[in-house]
Write an enzyme that holds these catalytic residues in place. Sequence first.
Site, PDB file in Angstrom:
ATOM      1  N   ASP A 167       0.865  -1.050   0.011  1.00 57.74           N
ATOM      2  CA  ASP A 167      -0.215   0.006  -0.172  1.00 57.74           C
ATOM      3  C   ASP A 167       0.777   1.251  -0.200  1.00 57.74           C
ATOM      4  O   ASP A 167       1.871   1.257   0.724  1.00 57.74           O
ATOM      5  CB  ASP A 167      -1.011  -0.036   1.130  1.00 57.74           C
ATOM      6  CG  ASP A 167      -0.179  -0.245   2.608  1.00 57.74           C
ATOM      7  OD1 ASP A 167      -0.207   1.156   3.214  1.00 57.74           O
ATOM      8  OD2 ASP A 167       0.034  -1.068   2.924  1.00 57.74           O
ATOM      9  N   GLU A 177      -8.874   4.668  11.645  1.00 56.17           N
ATOM     10  CA  GLU A 177      -7.861   4.600  12.891  1.00 56.17           C
ATOM     11  C   GLU A 177      -8.043   5.807  13.427  1.00 56.17           C
ATOM     12  O   GLU A 177      -8.560   6.850  12.919  1.00 56.17           O
ATOM     13  CB  GLU A 177      -6.500   4.290  12.026  1.00 56.17           C
ATOM     14  CG  GLU A 177      -6.040   5.306  11.195  1.00 56.17           C
ATOM     15  CD  GLU A 177      -4.706   4.794  10.432  1.00 56.17           C
ATOM     16  OE1 GLU A 177      -3.674   4.876  11.155  1.00 56.17           O
ATOM     17  OE2 GLU A 177      -4.690   4.308   9.242  1.00 56.17           O
TER      18      GLU A 177
END
Length: 265
Positions: free
Chosen positions: A65, A151
Amino acid sequence: MRKILGMMVVLVVVTACGQRPHKPVESGASAVVVPDIVTYPRFGDADPHEWESRAPQSYPVHGIDISRWQGDIDWRTAKDSGVSFAFIKATEGGDVADPKFDEHRRGAQRAGVPWGAYHYYYFCRPAEEQARWFIQHVPKGAPLPHVLDLEWTPRSKTCTRRPDPREIWREARVFMNMLEAHYGRRPIIYTTVDFWKDSDIGQLARTEFWLRSVAGNPRKVYPGAYWTFWQYTGTGLIPGISGEVDINVFRGSPEAWAHWMAGSG
């Protein structure tokens, strides 16, 4: 994971760099092909971990990623080294777009690396607004489902809210439903250990998870969790990419990967 009933599939999985081809899984007449996949790559790591339980290297399908911070990428070199997929940052909040997104996704496409995009979520804007922002910047046609990155943001200069689990679940559903309606496949949720514990997000129905765990297999760090992707390092070293990069594994076999890519895993 979802199953497509009545769909006849033949899987053809080809490995590169002299690796042994996997036997096709036959159940009908159409075909899903994952070309040139390099299994069990051995990437470097600037800060390697000593794995006590099942190590990430024991999983065959690896990917990355990335965001603007990876700069220019030699995608063909990365693919030849064992990068089988890429999740590319597209947006965050409701007013930030990654300036390298289009370049990265086009590079991945040219090299034949399946890609999906991810959105970094902030709890100071409505989910509808953030979903529209993502849809505005990410075209249809990605080989992989997209990702909602959930998150906590304690270092943010603009948003450090920590809503209760009910609000988190409600907002996540809104965001995911909008993307599913637009792109035709439900997004994955990426999250971290502390967010997982604080929000109980793992109980959200109809959801696949991509879990971060850089110091232990997810089955140890996230007891009872069923995950599709595992981010096992943030300090990986991969040919074709300057500097450190996040590396991930897919949970299953190359055959399972081809099924999942087709939406039938």
